[in-house]
Motif scaffolding. Structure first.
Motif, mmCIF file in Angstrom:
data_model
loop_
_atom_site.group_PDB
_atom_site.id
_atom_site.type_symbol
_atom_site.label_atom_id
_atom_site.label_comp_id
_atom_site.label_asym_id
_atom_site.label_seq_id
_atom_site.Cartn_x
_atom_site.Cartn_y
_atom_site.Cartn_z
ATOM 1 N N UNK A 160 9.975 3.488 14.963
ATOM 2 C CA UNK A 160 8.551 3.685 14.732
ATOM 3 C C UNK A 160 8.378 4.849 13.769
ATOM 4 N N UNK A 161 7.747 4.582 12.635
ATOM 5 C CA UNK A 161 7.626 5.576 11.566
ATOM 6 C C UNK A 161 6.171 5.708 11.140
ATOM 7 N N UNK A 162 5.704 6.957 11.017
ATOM 8 C CA UNK A 162 4.352 7.230 10.512
ATOM 9 C C UNK A 162 4.460 7.741 9.082
ATOM 10 N N UNK A 163 3.751 7.084 8.172
ATOM 11 C CA UNK A 163 3.817 7.429 6.752
ATOM 12 C C UNK A 163 2.425 7.741 6.207
ATOM 13 N N UNK A 164 2.350 8.597 5.176
ATOM 14 C CA UNK A 164 1.061 8.818 4.505
ATOM 15 C C UNK A 164 0.515 7.515 3.938
ATOM 16 N N UNK A 165 -0.789 7.435 3.839
ATOM 17 C CA UNK A 165 -1.432 6.194 3.406
ATOM 18 C C UNK A 165 -1.043 5.804 1.988
ATOM 19 N N UNK A 166 -0.630 6.777 1.159
ATOM 20 C CA UNK A 166 -0.319 6.454 -0.233
ATOM 21 C C UNK A 166 1.081 5.846 -0.401
ATOM 22 N N UNK A 167 1.887 5.817 0.650
ATOM 23 C CA UNK A 167 3.210 5.193 0.594
ATOM 24 C C UNK A 167 3.099 3.807 1.203
ATOM 25 N N UNK A 168 3.247 2.809 0.384
ATOM 26 C CA UNK A 168 3.056 1.428 0.814
ATOM 27 C C UNK A 168 4.410 0.729 0.981
ATOM 28 N N UNK A 169 4.614 0.148 2.136
ATOM 29 C CA UNK A 169 5.804 -0.658 2.407
ATOM 30 C C UNK A 169 5.372 -2.061 2.805
ATOM 31 N N UNK A 170 6.260 -3.011 2.623
ATOM 32 C CA UNK A 170 5.950 -4.408 2.947
ATOM 33 C C UNK A 170 6.997 -4.958 3.892
ATOM 34 N N UNK A 171 6.588 -5.901 4.727
ATOM 35 C CA UNK A 171 7.522 -6.542 5.660
ATOM 36 C C UNK A 171 8.669 -7.181 4.884
ATOM 37 N N UNK A 172 9.889 -6.968 5.367
ATOM 38 C CA UNK A 172 11.078 -7.490 4.706
ATOM 39 C C UNK A 172 11.738 -6.520 3.749
ATOM 40 N N UNK A 173 11.073 -5.424 3.409
ATOM 41 C CA UNK A 173 11.634 -4.451 2.469
ATOM 42 C C UNK A 173 12.819 -3.724 3.109
#
Length: 359
Positions: free
Chosen positions: A209-222
């Motif tokens: 479980x990871x909390x990231x700043x809103x400006x860092x965008x990740x996508x499922x499968x990355x």
């Protein structure tokens, strides 16, 4: 012209045939040798890991437990790290006040039932008398109202008794699923309030479980690089929470390696920054003689002939080494057996992929 005696002619003929046979059996100096197989690898650009964020290992199946009633903790039957089964008793509250409430509720129910039975019997007698026209309609209406009130009082008392029984049962906290105790926030003698999380049971499956700043965008499968205790692992984004949490951050869930244990913290490298130079497997570099630089055997432009190339090396990471100069990204170098191959030799390249498989 000299005359050859008849006896020497057969001998000369035999010698001529032997010489001719020897010439035919001699290996041809012009026949090319078959190229020998050579395991090669492609030099790749170096990329430095991006910024690291801290993620917590949690179970995919996870239960946060709380008492439904308040009370003082009387007994504990499990601690952090214990494996538990579904239905197993974890903790108990002091049931003395709850048993007293149940006893009082049971007594009230018994009294209400006696009262209802008395009114019902009187209702039956008055109803029979009404059929014989021995009483007035007003008396019948009064006993009907009294019976309805007694029935309502009995229902209320029964509900109170059921509530007291339920509260007594809630004084025992049990595991809802098989798993491991991940956390415990209570001790014997402590007061526990209803709804306050006191146990966490980590069930099957693991994820980060990871909390990231809103400006860092990740996508499922990355794919992402994970690190724990100086070891690098590969992870994959499983899902991203659709809504933002506190501080405008969003929660990301990442696949966890088998080594991950609930409650551990892992580093997650998000993104990669361009580095300097390229890297190849460490075993592809051949040390130079005294005073001479290291070198590798690189495939020439024809793709089959090997050539010796001096290289300047840099940092070593795991089984790879940085090449500061001498090669460029995409060059194919011999990765195994290079010491036994002479520069200028023609080879049959066998490409090594992903550091382990080749074809």
């Amino acid at each position: 012209m000299p005359h050859t005696p008849p006896m020497r002619r057969p001998l000369l003929l035999a010698l001529s045939l032997l010489a001719l046979t020897a010439c035919n059996n001699a290996p041809s100096q012009s026949a090319p040798l078959a190229p020998r197989p050579a395991l090669v690898v492609t030099a790749g650009d170096i990329a430095q890991p991006g910024p690291a964020y801290i993620a917590e290992v949690r179970a995919v199946s996870r239960a946060e437990l709380a008492f439904a009633v308040s009370g003082r903790v009387a007994r504990l039957h499990a601690d952090v790290g214990n494996a538990v089964r579904a239905g197993q008793l974890l903790a108990e509250l002091d049931t003395t006040p709850l048993r007293a409430q149940l006893q009082a509720a049971s007594s009230d129910e018994t009294a209400a039932r006696v009262r209802w039975q008395e009114v019902r019997q009187r209702h039956s007698r008055i109803h029979a008398a009404q059929l014989g026209q021995a009483i007035s309609a007003g008396e019948m209406d009064a006993v009907k109202a009294e019976l309805a009130a007694a029935a309502a009082a009995l229902d209320a008392a029964s509900a109170q008794r059921s509530q007291a029984e339920w509260a007594l049962a809630q004084a025992s906290l049990r595991a809802p699923v098989d798993g491991v105790i991940g956390s415990r926030q209570l001790a014997v003698g402590q007061s526990a309030g209803p709804g306050a999380n006191v146990f966490t049971v980590e069930g099957s499956g693991r994820e980060l479980s990871l909390w990231l700043p809103a400006n860092i965008q990740l996508a499922a499968g990355q794919r992402l690089t994970l690190q724990h205790e100086r070891q690098l692992y590969s992870g994959k984004v499983l899902r991203v929470a659709p809504t933002l949490g506190a501080g405008g951050q969003h929660q990301v869930f990442i696949s966890a390696p088998a080594e991950a244990q609930p409650g551990d913290t892992w580093q997650v490298m998000v993104g990669r920054n361009p580095g300097h130079g390229i890297s190849i497997p460490l075993r592809a570099v051949l040390p130079g003689h005294t005073g001479q630089p290291s070198h590798v055997l690189r495939l020439a432009d024809d793709g089959n002939t090997v050539e010796k190339v001096a290289v300047m090396t840099g940092n070593v990471q795991d089984d790879r080494i940085q090449i500061v100069s001498g090669l460029k990204a995409g060059d194919a170098v011999v990765v195994a057996g290079a010491a036994a191959i002479t520069p200028g030799t023609r080879v049959k390249p066998v490409l090594l992929r992903d550091g382990g498989s080749h074809e």
